[in-house]
Design an enzyme around this catalytic site. Sequence first.
Site, mmCIF file in Angstrom:
data_model
loop_
_atom_site.group_PDB
_atom_site.id
_atom_site.type_symbol
_atom_site.label_atom_id
_atom_site.label_comp_id
_atom_site.label_asym_id
_atom_site.label_seq_id
_atom_site.Cartn_x
_atom_site.Cartn_y
_atom_site.Cartn_z
ATOM 1 N N GLU A 1 -29.011 20.182 27.502
ATOM 2 C CA GLU A 1 -29.332 21.535 27.046
ATOM 3 C C GLU A 1 -29.959 22.369 28.158
ATOM 4 O O GLU A 1 -29.828 23.591 28.181
ATOM 5 C CB GLU A 1 -30.240 21.460 25.816
ATOM 6 C CG GLU A 1 -29.514 20.729 24.682
ATOM 7 C CD GLU A 1 -30.204 20.773 23.341
ATOM 8 O OE1 GLU A 1 -31.397 21.130 23.280
ATOM 9 O OE2 GLU A 1 -29.541 20.452 22.341
ATOM 10 N N ILE B 1 -21.172 11.757 21.836
ATOM 11 C CA ILE B 1 -20.471 12.956 21.358
ATOM 12 C C ILE B 1 -19.688 13.609 22.491
ATOM 13 O O ILE B 1 -19.485 14.822 22.532
ATOM 14 C CB ILE B 1 -21.448 13.937 20.675
ATOM 15 C CG1 ILE B 1 -22.530 14.424 21.645
ATOM 16 C CG2 ILE B 1 -22.108 13.267 19.481
ATOM 17 C CD1 ILE B 1 -23.403 15.551 21.059
#
Lengths: 318, 739
Positions: free
Chosen positions: B699, B475
């Site tokens: 993250e 992604i």
Amino acid sequence: MKAFTYERAHDPVAAARAVAARPGARFIAGGTNLLDLMKIEVETPVHLVDVQDLKLDRIEPTDAGGLRIGALVTNTDLAADARVRRDYGVLTRAIVAGASGQLRNKATTAGNLLQRTRCAYFYDTNMPCNKRKPGSGCAAIGGVSRQLAVIGSSDKCIATHPSDMAVAMRVLDATVETVNAAGETRAIPIADFHRLPGDTPHIETALAPGELITAVTLPKPIGGRHVYEKVRDRASYAFALVSVAAVIQPDGTGRVALGGVAHKPWRDAAAEAELPRGARAVTAKLLAGAKPTHDNAFKLPLAERTLAAAMAEVRTTA
Amino acid sequence: MKFETPAGDNPIDRMTVVGRAHARIDGPLKTTGTAPYAYEHHREIADPAYGYVVGAAIGKGRISAIDLTQAKAAPGVIAIVTADNAGKLGKGKFNTVKLLGGPEIDHYHQAVAIVVAETFEQARAAAALVRLDYARAEGRFDLDTALKTAPLAGGSSDEGSGSPGVDRVGQFEQAFAAAPVKLDAHYSTPDQSHAMMEPFASIAAWRGDELTVWTSNQMIAWGHGDLARTLGIPKEKIRFLSPYVGGGFGGKLFLRTDAVLAALGARAAGRPVKVALQRPLIPNNTTHRPATRQHIRIGATKDGTITAIAHDSGSGDQPGGEPETAVNQTKLLYAGANRRISMHLAVLDLPEGNAMRAPGEAPGMMALEIAIDEMAEKLGMDPIAFRIKNDTQVDPEKPERRFSERQLVRCLEDGAKRFGWSRRNPKPAQVRDGRWLVGMGVAAAFRNHINMASGARVRLGQGGVVTVETDMTDIGTGSYTIIAQTAAEMMGVPVDAVVVKLGDSRFPVSAGSGGQFGAANATAGVYAACVKLREAVAQRLGFNSADTVFEGGKVRSGNRSTDLAQAANAGELVAEDKIEFGKLGDTYQLSTFGAHFVEVGVDAFTGVTRVRRMLAVCAAGRILNPQTARSQVIGAMTMGVGGALMEELAVDTRFGFFVNHDLAGYEVPVHADIPHQEVVFLDEADDKANPMKAKGVGELGLCGVGAAVANAVYNATGVRVRDYPITLDKHLERLPALV
């Protein structure tokens, strides 16, 4: 986007005539605002008259010692013009504070003045908006209004004018030159060019239907220090929460116009006279009678502090 | 391959390819515009029809009448699908709300129709002619109002399932009451939009009862299964592909309306249909990160030992939705004998809330790490010293569980040195640089690692080319590259001898891209498949597989050596396996840590905050590719700046929608907002995590950044803002007096 017809005009009067002849027709130049609005059917012109071949793309000296800026001069070219940078610095600074390089390459001087508001409710055709659909109401009043007007608004509309360039034009006392279908020309002082919303927020300027802007003229240079302070949440590519265009003379007098606070660039001679007494004195007068919403009451102290920043900038770089 | 005991030495430890900086192997395709994104499969679909999605105009209620007469008569229109003629549709396992609404409307801009036409422009024009009348119903649109009566949410445990409503350790209330130094503060974070560059887009093509969908999705298996469930057809009849994704941030974890409506539109039109969700529809039609209202209480002794800590978070979602798990990090980040953790979940009729990059962790850390800064100030301690004082090497709830690796203290200390933390004036509002008030802030970064089963197939073909096939997605993260590096390391070949094929439901099911679990698990799956391929190679060459070495394009065993390519001379060798996990992840707490340092300037006049420099020091297991990992972290830091200073979906609580639903109204940072960023990775190889000894960073880089910005703003101004984003209006009139 609704289907529309298209023509390319080759002289200003013919262009004005083409628009005047067709209700719902519009001029198009750079299209940076109009096309976006057409895609979401906020704007639904039936006919477009493309004015980009009108050769109104020159910046020339005027007999009065100022400059005549052709309506089609791009924002990029106007900001970069050596005469503008030297004598009208506030204009260059305001222009480069707006949009992005790509948009400024397409956007024109006249088109910049004619930008529509960026009020989110104006953009959403599911929402009532008196500017988009007269009589439908104003969803912004009582809604999300952090960006919107604090002064000069009405109970029909609290939109702001989004332009940076127009704020500088206002402080420079520019004049908008037009021509109509009959070939009649007119010179409209910038102060009278943009209207307050009142009961007719869909009528935004003094232009008559089919009236075409041919140029914007600047009076002869007034000297002084030129400052444009634009406040926004991110560093670039955002509309002003508040902006200040100021020209300050060595004796402390000067001119001030605010952007981001009203339906038009906001300036007042009596307030300006307070400049030697400081920012607070100016904005107290300039924003007297303001009616902010809960979301945008901060614009009042922000305007004062931004003007103070502009004045400090002048002091420290003098 | 089942991973049940800590990893021993393995070929990855050679680190001849893995662990080295390598530019993205898909980079040239992307920079030349030749990587086909979801909307761009021109080679496969030469003559598609175009679909345009109509979103509901109300926040709650029902469609009272539909009139398609004008739209159907518009030029080029081929078909219009609404709930009336779509046939019976199911709902995806991962969707809270139906992806095609009507007659009931669950939220604003819920899709209610797709108009299919010969051209995009015709579809768009006809979509505006779809006449819908609505009966509005009262909606629950105000989080603060709804939270007043919201019940406790079950499950503040990892990934949110089933644990008691309040997690307690010891006696929080008594300990907090008795604590000599305490903080009791409320924090809020707004709804946020993923705002990825590539919109949600799909092309659907039917052949008989078989459907192929090219889409933009992070999790092939989830989307594949949910599309089958939604359409009510066997998933074997669907091929679901997503080879390139232009950003997702969690928004594309799930099946969305573009894929469903492309399939329905294509069926109705009798030809392939492509759909790109128009940008103004995205914030309300798709998912978002839910707003939170958080309450944190911390009690400590005068020497800075935390004795009591409580964290409650309230959020809202559609009926049947989940809470934003903003309290989870508080369970594990700091020591403290008495603890209370809880969540409240209100029912709202705003669009569906769901995962956005570091779901739960990002808003939770935005609050917790301000609270820690506030507490340090109350104690008169340096915020780094306070954090170090309360470091824990075990799970405070279950002290028998140790962290497999926890280098938080080193991250903080190393970062402090690099950033020049000693030059920070602990007294706020003391440092000026011209018109700027200057401040520094720090926050811990902390994100757990999640084990996910992940499969791959590896082929050794003619000429020694190694081809990897897995439904893993890239992604924008670098999956292609780290998977190639993994296969290259395992098979002893250069990266350019590896072909990586991703994002196809015909490939083995992988971890997918989400929760920063993609890189480590997907490469571990490739590792497992490569172990099998090595065995197959050894067997075919008649080598003893136990001592076979793969290196430099050769296979060696004892004094025998041959070209790897030779093993494929008699035909392609294929191996498939997946990594699966035993209980190591329960025995140990697998987590990643870091420290964020930020310096900001706050305009003394206008209150505008601009970041001046940023540093992240991360310890996150083996870093598979420092170049792509760094890109992940700086991207996350950038997102953190957005969250701290500007990002907010503004809710109109009357009409029930996010008002600023385009990229002009929803501001994310631009280049000019992002100054110097530095990222440091500490050496770490976590043998409890997987054979790669890797965890994730995507993250981690976001967790804590927002609070580091907030703490820097406070240090600059002396005004504490606990309500994100920290826009100028929230501290303007409390700033130090102008001189």
